[in-house]
Design an enzyme around this catalytic site. Structure first.
Site, mmCIF file in Angstrom:
data_model
loop_
_atom_site.group_PDB
_atom_site.id
_atom_site.type_symbol
_atom_site.label_atom_id
_atom_site.label_comp_id
_atom_site.label_asym_id
_atom_site.label_seq_id
_atom_site.Cartn_x
_atom_site.Cartn_y
_atom_site.Cartn_z
ATOM 1 N N LYS A 113 0.827 -1.206 0.000
ATOM 2 C CA LYS A 113 0.000 0.000 0.000
ATOM 3 C C LYS A 113 0.867 1.265 0.000
ATOM 4 O O LYS A 113 0.422 2.321 -0.429
ATOM 5 C CB LYS A 113 -0.921 0.010 1.225
ATOM 6 C CG LYS A 113 -1.819 -1.206 1.387
ATOM 7 C CD LYS A 113 -2.823 -1.361 0.261
ATOM 8 C CE LYS A 113 -3.981 -2.289 0.602
ATOM 9 N NZ LYS A 113 -3.592 -3.707 0.770
HETATM 10 C C1 LIG Z 1 -4.317 -4.884 0.407
HETATM 11 C C2 LIG Z 1 -3.546 -6.128 0.337
HETATM 12 C C3 LIG Z 1 -3.832 -7.123 -0.615
HETATM 13 C C4 LIG Z 1 -5.009 -7.014 -1.566
HETATM 14 O O1 LIG Z 1 -4.811 -6.001 -2.530
HETATM 15 P P1 LIG Z 1 -6.052 -5.445 -3.368
HETATM 16 O O2 LIG Z 1 -5.510 -4.329 -4.180
HETATM 17 O O3 LIG Z 1 -7.059 -4.985 -2.354
HETATM 18 O O4 LIG Z 1 -6.581 -6.577 -4.190
HETATM 19 C C5 LIG Z 1 -3.021 -8.241 -0.662
HETATM 20 N N1 LIG Z 1 -1.985 -8.397 0.196
HETATM 21 C C6 LIG Z 1 -1.678 -7.458 1.127
HETATM 22 C C7 LIG Z 1 -0.542 -7.700 2.041
HETATM 23 C C8 LIG Z 1 -2.437 -6.292 1.227
HETATM 24 O O5 LIG Z 1 -2.125 -5.367 2.140
#
Ligand SMILES: *Cc1c(COP(=O)(O)O)cnc(C)c1O
Length: 495
Positions: A113
């Protein structure tokens, strides 16, 4: 070339600049902003191979952010992708045979993120200035664990912005919770809710679309925006690392220029995999998109059958960041599958709201052919962590392990051995308990001792920021009921 504008997935009436779309977060009709066209990446241009991450970001973002000057964009990129990242390459790649792990977790909060949330605050600040916005912006965020901390980190003490985060109090790891509850900054508020991520996301969307609250806040000088991947300013920066990764693989001779590769992504809200699909629409030679889910496998079924059905039990799994039944970015995918037919999207979203399920048309199903859906159970996830460690001494986080497992299944089922880029979305240290269990490392019962023991056993290093949490006081311990989210927003803003 005609300029790019951003319109809603649900009607073509509203046409906004990127700045306005980032500030609004969501379109007035409740739809999500999408670009009016996809600019092209010219693979025959040799310059791509000599660019670092920042230069690639500048180039790709400039194609989408028509209304930012090169100087404005350069400031955003430079401030976002700096020493906050522990790797000078920003997103280094580790290759095991036919699989390359794109490590997206070297940012300040140890999850992917950070890739978008390091730059979103700079987009927002620039947009506020460009558009002469006088309201204070309130960022409302629902998180399954990782978005919350990355957004708090990005927006803490940013002038003209307040940020409020809601997370499922029993749905995140100990470290994820501490990352949020210890957050400093005068403009931040964090609430645990008694519910799951879907409840948090639904609550935030309702607050967003609450017209009475909107005008009440307007009078107080506030306007809402979002740091969730419904915000187009989250999605576009994620396109960058897929493009950059492809050229890195060419540079390191894993593939030759023009070779197709497959992409495997551990998926929750469908943002990360959609960014990869956007890169394909820009001309990147991406063949198959392997959409990996955990036991909350609503997307696996959708890709197989074309039916999206949320009537199923919700499981709190060992990959909490993917514990999601209503994937908000799927709406942008439906928009593309329907041939940008907003009437179809509107009707599907309406049916979803009324009936909790919908089925796409045969034409849309047909257009989904380059997607493969699969899932891993909790124990398969742990077995895969152990396999990667035994094979190559590579320590996977559980989410990344889900993608690896589904990618291996895919190869076994289809015989397709195309080189596969796997999105490695979190540091294993954020989920030390599960990783320790997978590697038969004793459980210590204490999050910090567990991280230390994991590091010692696997000869790796605990990210500094995670260790530092130990000494930080909890500032935001509140847990509220889901139907008190609105009150929490009101009381935070009235302070
Ligand atoms: C948010 C997240 C995901 C999922 O990603 P999306 O874009 O919501 O599909 C997968 N793995 C981790 C560690 C995350 O923080």
């Amino acid at each position: 070339m005609e300029p790019i504008y951003y319109s809603s997935t649900r009607s073509h009436d509203e046409k906004q600049s990127f700045s306005q779309a980032v500030l609004d977060g969501i379109a007035k009709d409740g739809g999500l902003f999408v670009p009016s066209r996809f600019p092209k990446v010219d693979l025959s241009n040799p310059e791509w191979l000599s660019m670092d991450y920042q230069a690639t970001a500048q180039k790709i973002l400039s194609l989408f952010l028509d209304d930012f000057t090169p100087e404005e964009l350069s400031t955003c990129v430079t401030k976002a992708y700096d020493h906050k990242f522990s790797s000078p390459q920003i997103t280094p790649i580790t290759t095991l045979g036919a699989h390359s792990f794109l490590e997206l977790f070297h940012g300040p909060t140890s999850a992917f993120k950070d890739m978008a949330l390091s730059i979103l605050p700079h987009f927002l600040k620039t947009s506020i200035r460009k558009l002469g916005v006088e309201d204070e912006i309130v960022i409302l965020t629902a998180t399954s664990g990782d978005t919350g901390k990355a957004a708090l980190e990005g927006f803490a003490d940013v002038q003209g912005v307040k940020i409020i985060v809601f997370y499922p109090t029993d749905g995140v790891s100990d470290i994820q919770k501490l990352q949020m509850t210890t957050q400093s900054g005068d403009n931040v508020a964090v609430f645990g809710i008694e519910g799951n991520f879907d409840d948090a996301q639904r609550g935030v969307k309702q607050i967003f679309l609450d017209k009475a609250l909107g005008s009440e806040l307007k009078k107080m000088g506030y306007a809402f925006s979002s740091a969730n991947s419904i915000n187009i300013g989250r999605l576009i920066p994620q396109v960058v690392y897929y493009v950059a990764a492809y050229f890195s693989l060419v540079k390191s001779n894993k593939i030759s220029m023009g070779d197709p590769i497959n992409i495997a992504v551990p998926t929750g809200n469908f943002g990360n995999i959609l960014a990869a699909y956007y890169a394909k629409l820009m001309g990147m030679p991406f063949a198959k998109f392997i959409c990996a889910s955990n036991v909350n496998n609503v997307l696996t079924d959708f890709i197989k059958t074309g039916v999206y059905d949320t009537h199923r039990d919700f499981f709190a799994s060992n990959t909490p960041s993917m514990d999601i039944l209503v994937s908000s970015n799927l709406e942008r995918f439906l928009y593309l599958l329907s041939g940008e037919d907003t009437a179809i999207v509107r009707s599907l979203m309406n049916t979803l709201q009324l009936e909790g399920r919908y089925e796409i048309t045969p034409v849309m199903k047909h257009r989904m052919q380059d997607f493969y859906g699969g899932y891993a159970t909790e124990s398969e996830t742990l077995t895969t962590i152990s396999k990667a460690y035994d094979d190559a001494h590579y320590v996977l986080d559980p989410h990344t392990a889900v993608a690896y497992k589904v990618a291996l299944d895919y190869t076994e089922k289809t015989g397709d051995t195309t080189h596969t880029l796997i999105a490695a979305t979190a540091s294993p240290f954020k989920f030390s308990d599960s990783v320790a269990k997978a590697l038969s490392i004793p459980e210590t019962g204490d999050a910090f001792e567990q991280m230390a023991l994991l590091a010692q056993t696997t000869d790796t290093v605990v990210p500094t920021a995670l260790n530092a949490l130990k000494r930080m006081p909890v500032k935001h311990g509140d847990t509220i009921k889901c139907d008190h989210m609105l009150d929490a927003v009101r009381s935070t803003l009235k302070k």
